[in-house]
Design an enzyme around this catalytic site. Structure first.
Site, PDB file in Angstrom:
ATOM      1  N   ASP A  20       0.870  -1.026   0.106  1.00 20.84           N
ATOM      2  CA  ASP A  20      -0.111  -0.119  -0.066  1.00 20.84           C
ATOM      3  C   ASP A  20       0.647   1.288   0.053  1.00 20.84           C
ATOM      4  O   ASP A  20       1.735   1.381   0.781  1.00 20.84           O
ATOM      5  CB  ASP A  20      -0.988  -0.120   1.129  1.00 20.84           C
ATOM      6  CG  ASP A  20      -2.009  -0.915   1.203  1.00 20.84           C
ATOM      7  OD1 ASP A  20      -2.110  -1.782   0.240  1.00 20.84           O
ATOM      8  OD2 ASP A  20      -2.437  -1.304   2.277  1.00 20.84           O
TER       9      ASP A  20
ATOM     10  N   ASP B 195      -0.481  -3.533  -4.662  1.00 24.56           N
ATOM     11  CA  ASP B 195      -1.709  -3.727  -3.878  1.00 24.56           C
ATOM     12  C   ASP B 195      -2.391  -2.363  -3.942  1.00 24.56           C
ATOM     13  O   ASP B 195      -2.514  -1.692  -5.025  1.00 24.56           O
ATOM     14  CB  ASP B 195      -1.752  -4.039  -2.421  1.00 24.56           C
ATOM     15  CG  ASP B 195      -2.938  -4.448  -2.070  1.00 24.56           C
ATOM     16  OD1 ASP B 195      -3.945  -4.814  -2.774  1.00 24.56           O
ATOM     17  OD2 ASP B 195      -3.058  -4.853  -0.589  1.00 24.56           O
TER      18      ASP B 195
ATOM     19  N   ASP C 218      -5.187   2.366   1.515  1.00 25.64           N
ATOM     20  CA  ASP C 218      -6.438   1.720   2.242  1.00 25.64           C
ATOM     21  C   ASP C 218      -6.660   1.858   3.588  1.00 25.64           C
ATOM     22  O   ASP C 218      -5.740   2.243   4.112  1.00 25.64           O
ATOM     23  CB  ASP C 218      -5.503   0.209   1.981  1.00 25.64           C
ATOM     24  CG  ASP C 218      -5.917  -0.552   0.774  1.00 25.64           C
ATOM     25  OD1 ASP C 218      -6.415   0.114   0.007  1.00 25.64           O
ATOM     26  OD2 ASP C 218      -5.194  -1.632   0.738  1.00 25.64           O
TER      27      ASP C 218
ATOM     28  N   ARG D 178     -11.808  -0.381  -7.207  1.00 26.84           N
ATOM     29  CA  ARG D 178     -11.430   0.069  -5.878  1.00 26.84           C
ATOM     30  C   ARG D 178     -11.162   1.547  -5.888  1.00 26.84           C
ATOM     31  O   ARG D 178     -10.018   2.098  -5.610  1.00 26.84           O
ATOM     32  CB  ARG D 178     -10.405  -0.648  -5.234  1.00 26.84           C
ATOM     33  CG  ARG D 178     -10.676  -2.048  -5.089  1.00 26.84           C
ATOM     34  CD  ARG D 178      -9.817  -2.681  -4.134  1.00 26.84           C
ATOM     35  NE  ARG D 178      -9.895  -3.942  -3.820  1.00 26.84           N
ATOM     36  CZ  ARG D 178      -9.301  -5.082  -3.165  1.00 26.84           C
ATOM     37  NH1 ARG D 178      -8.275  -4.305  -2.553  1.00 26.84           N
ATOM     38  NH2 ARG D 178      -9.820  -6.306  -3.136  1.00 26.84           N
TER      39      ARG D 178
END
Length: 523
Positions: free
Chosen positions: A162, A191, A195, A244
């Protein structure tokens, strides 16, 4: 007595000097926060987010120095402003121990702490393959930094892949004017870019760029992680993201005045009871930008004033429930804070001129015209240096160097040139002509017949193309040495260097760059 006092002062001075050398951190007297503006959105609620305001200011050029600054505080809650300049990487980011910190190797660890501002200054702050991890922390500001290519697999790895990640009882974080980017998806080792999970609340992401990643970011790590929420996303650019953008599991979110460009699979994915208010965004050249996807656990949305420009919608069925092709609201979300909405049709232009690191921290007041930050808190994140980037080349940059533009007496070449453009257009003192590469990346050089001393350049984008230039490098073309790196056009400073040829290399862009003038200065 006087001799004793003098010796005492000398001893204190030597002790402080030893501390600075040992920690590798340059300390300065307390001064105003380098971060500009005030927290917006949900980060302004729950008591507000002020970061390290009022605390000591520390300058750091390595990850280890950032950790040392946290560890040298009187306590884990002592306010501190950490100004970051240069490239932070695995080679210079090590664990530091202390009573006021809990750090680790290979990641910027903001763990079990509070009241911290981390802000890029000067010629820019680049976190290269090193992520920022916020855990069990509160009242944090992260502003004017670039984080790129953080991996969870391959080598080197950091922060679970992240760029910025938050987890475990996090409260009140404002992330503003940052650039978060990867070079692919999970199969390439990356990733999420942003997040939030396991009880993270009252967070705002504003005026930022998220691009070139398989995953933009999530709120909630699974359908059972529903303790997160009160998240605001505004004036951000999501570009070339597979999915996302963001993924929301439970909780409440507000997304307004964002530009979604080239969302490849799915965008705002509201699921597992999440409720999101979607105001005046511009969705462009994308697929399934709003809905519930990859699950039967429904989420909800309220839509107002959005533009859907060339958006493709899947047919509903199974675990696919798109909001379009004619999105309508299926819930209502009350927003507790005040905010000014730009009309959706001007969002791409406003976001291009304000979002991302090294843009002078410019903002919008709802008038479709970018504004400088509050003059009581200057827009230059480093008052000791010229503004590293002028996002509007149509207006004089207050940090533009004085003296002679050396490019006017030189020559120019480059890696490629698009049809109708010329290398010479960058040194003709004419903002109406420009050079473009044949794609979104390329290089342009200024050269002289004899060695010339240069310490600053000014890259001025053509009108209508401002904000397109992403990451760059400035190279001594004689030796190949990197003189500077960062994001965005504008004034770039570096140690005075004698060169016969100096190259501005564009390594990423949000469209075809148009460099109207490439100015060079001795000082």
């Amino acid at each position: 007595m006087k001799a004793s006092v003098a010796m005492t002062r000398l001893w204190v001075t030597m002790a402080l000097a030893a501390l600075v050398v040992a920690s590798g951190v340059v300390l300065s007297v307390p001064k105003a926060a380098a971060a500009t503006g005030n927290a917006t959105g949900y980060a302004s609620q729950n008591g507000g987010t002020t970061g390290g305001a009022g605390g000591q200011t520390v300058r750091a050029t390595t990850g280890t120095q950032i950790h040392a600054a946290l560890c040298n505080r009187a306590s884990s809650s002592t306010p501190i402003i950490i100004e970051v300049q240069g490239t932070i990487n695995h080679g210079n980011t090590s664990k530091v121990s202390g009573g006021s910190c809990n750090t680790a190797d290979g990641v910027i660890e903001l763990k079990q702490i509070s009241n911290v501002t981390l802000v890029g200054v000067g010629t820019g702050a680049l976190f290269d393959q090193v992520g920022i991890h916020v855990r069990e922390a509160s009242n944090i500001i992260i502003q004017n930094v670039t984080v790129r290519n953080v991996k969870k697999s391959g080598s080197p790895t950091s922060n679970g892949g992240d760029a910025i990640g938050m987890e475990n009882n996090v409260r009140n974080v404002w992330v503003d004017h940052v650039t978060l980017e990867a070079s692919g998806g999970e199969s390439e080792g990356f990733d999420g870019l942003f997040d939030l999970k396991n009880n993270t609340q009252y967070v705002t992401l504003s005026y930022s760029i998220l691009r070139n990643s398989g995953r933009g970011g999530l709120v909630g790590s699974s359908e059972s992680d529903l303790s997160n929420g009160y998240i605001t996303y505004h004036h951000n650019l999501y570009q070339n993201i597979d999915s996302r953008a963001p993924l929301l599991r439970g909780g409440i979110a507000h997304t307004y005045n964002n530009h979604f460009l080239s969302i490849n699979d799915s965008g705002i994915n509201s699921r597992a009871g999440a409720r999101v208010r979607v105001d005046n965004n511009y969705f462009q050249d994308s697929k399934d930008v709003l809905g519930t996807f990859y699950t039967s656990a429904a989420g909800y949305w309220q839509v107002n004033g959005n533009v859907f420009d060339n958006v493709r919608w899947s047919s509903p069925g199974g675990t696919t429930n798109p909001a379009g092709p004619n999105p309508t609201s299926n819930t209502s979300v009350s927003i507790p804070y005040s905010y000014s909405l730009d009309p959706a049709n001007c969002v791409p232009g406003v976001v291009a001129q304000t979002a991302g690191a090294n843009k002078g921290n410019r903002v919008s007041d709802g008038s479709c015209t970018p504004q400088n930050p509050d003059p009581g808190n200057p827009g230059n994140p480093d008052p000791g240096n010229p503004d590293p980037g002028n996002p509007d080349p149509g207006n004089p940059d207050p940090g533009t160097p004085g003296g002679t533009n050396l490019s006017l007496s030189g020559d120019s070449d480059g890696s490629s040139k698009a049809s109708g453009t010329s290398y010479g257009n960058v040194r003709d003192n004419n903002m109406n002509t420009y050079w473009s590469p044949t794609g979104t990346t390329g290089s342009i050089s200024i050269k002289w017949s004899s060695a010339t001393t240069v310490s600053k350049i000014n890259i001025r984008e053509a009108a209508g193309a401002t904000g397109r230039i992403g990451s760059y490098r400035v190279l001594n073309a004689d030796t190949g040495a990197v003189l500077a790196s960062g994001n965005g056009a504008g004034v770039i400073s570096f140690p005075a260097t004698s060169v016969r040829k100096i190259t501005f290399e564009i390594t990423s862009a949000s469209g075809t760059p148009q460099v109207a003038e490439y100015e060079t200065y001795a000082s």
